[in-house]
Design a protein around this motif. Structure first.
Motif, PDB file in Angstrom:
ATOM      1  N   UNK A  23       0.834  -1.213   0.000  1.00 24.24           N
ATOM      2  CA  UNK A  23       0.000   0.000   0.000  1.00 24.24           C
ATOM      3  C   UNK A  23       0.863   1.254   0.000  1.00 24.24           C
ATOM      4  N   UNK A  24       1.902   1.264   0.790  1.00 25.95           N
ATOM      5  CA  UNK A  24       2.789   2.438   0.869  1.00 25.95           C
ATOM      6  C   UNK A  24       3.495   2.673  -0.462  1.00 25.95           C
ATOM      7  N   UNK A  25       3.996   1.603  -1.070  1.00 23.73           N
ATOM      8  CA  UNK A  25       4.703   1.743  -2.345  1.00 23.73           C
ATOM      9  C   UNK A  25       3.750   2.243  -3.432  1.00 23.73           C
ATOM     10  N   UNK A  26       2.535   1.711  -3.475  1.00 24.45           N
ATOM     11  CA  UNK A  26       1.551   2.165  -4.459  1.00 24.45           C
ATOM     12  C   UNK A  26       1.237   3.643  -4.242  1.00 24.45           C
ATOM     13  N   UNK A  27       0.992   4.049  -3.005  1.00 24.03           N
ATOM     14  CA  UNK A  27       0.689   5.455  -2.709  1.00 24.03           C
ATOM     15  C   UNK A  27       1.850   6.356  -3.120  1.00 24.03           C
ATOM     16  N   UNK A  28       3.078   5.909  -2.895  1.00 26.36           N
ATOM     17  CA  UNK A  28       4.254   6.697  -3.273  1.00 26.36           C
ATOM     18  C   UNK A  28       4.347   6.822  -4.787  1.00 26.36           C
ATOM     19  N   UNK A  31       1.756   9.235  -5.940  1.00 27.55           N
ATOM     20  CA  UNK A  31       2.101  10.603  -5.548  1.00 27.55           C
ATOM     21  C   UNK A  31       3.136  11.230  -6.486  1.00 27.55           C
ATOM     22  N   UNK A  32       3.979  10.437  -7.081  1.00 29.99           N
ATOM     23  CA  UNK A  32       4.989  11.007  -7.986  1.00 29.99           C
ATOM     24  C   UNK A  32       4.556  10.939  -9.450  1.00 29.99           C
ATOM     25  N   UNK A  33       3.306  10.501  -9.677  1.00 29.82           N
ATOM     26  CA  UNK A  33       2.735  10.564 -11.013  1.00 29.82           C
ATOM     27  C   UNK A  33       2.964   9.352 -11.896  1.00 29.82           C
TER      28      UNK A  33
END
Length: 173
Positions: A23-28, A31-33
């Motif tokens: 989840x964290x990696x996907x959100x990151x 967030x960077x497009x």
């Protein structure tokens, strides 16, 4: 630092920590497009995994000379082990050969397997110390452990030499 935090619980595959990590990696990435590129158009793709566990009650090692009572070594107390061959049972009755650190490092001018030119490791068990040879001449990176000191290398070197197995001594006692 984020993924190494305690809240990720070690990130063991299939665990809650692994779920949080994904989840964290996907959100990151969002967030960077970045755009998803998984096989199903999502952010992830399935990966088949295989785990190997040891039946501690049925797994045992006995050491003996063939001339008397074998010394039984309880799993988890005097040794731990694994096999990369899942679902197999192996009974190995083999000669143990002590090879120091079990290292073959030509660039370091070191080869424990070549000390005896008559040595044939086929079907034998290599017995080696963990770590690098403790040399004061700068070879093997001094106090920093090189790849040659790691368990995985010890197994690879023993296999390459034709050994049936490898026992890594982790401590001198």
């Amino acid at each position: 630092r984020i993924l190494a935090a305690d809240e990720f619980g070690g990130r063991l595959p299939g665990s809650e920590g692994a779920r949080k990590t994904v989840e964290h990696i996907i959100a990151t990435m969002q967030a960077i497009g970045l755009e998803p590129a998984g096989v199903d158009g999502g952010w992830t793709q399935p990966v088949r995994m295989r785990g190997v566990t040891v039946d501690q009650g049925a797994t045992r090692v006995e050491l003996g000379s063939g001339k008397g009572q074998a010394m039984s070594m309880p799993f988890g107390q005097t040794w731990v082990g694994s096999s990369f061959a899942a679902g197999t049972e192996q009974l190995v009755d083999a000669e143990l050969v002590f090879l120091g650190y079990g290292v073959d490092a030509p660039e370091q001018q070191w080869n424990d397997y070549a000390r005896d030119p008559k040595l044939d490791m086929k079907g034998k068990i290599a017995v080696v110390f963990v770590g690098d040879p403790p040399l004061d001449d700068g070879r093997f990176g001094g106090k920093a452990m090189t790849y040659y000191g790691r368990w995985s290398y010890k197994y690879e070197a023993a296999l390459a030499a034709g050994a049936a197995g490898c026992l890594v001594i982790h401590e001198s006692e």
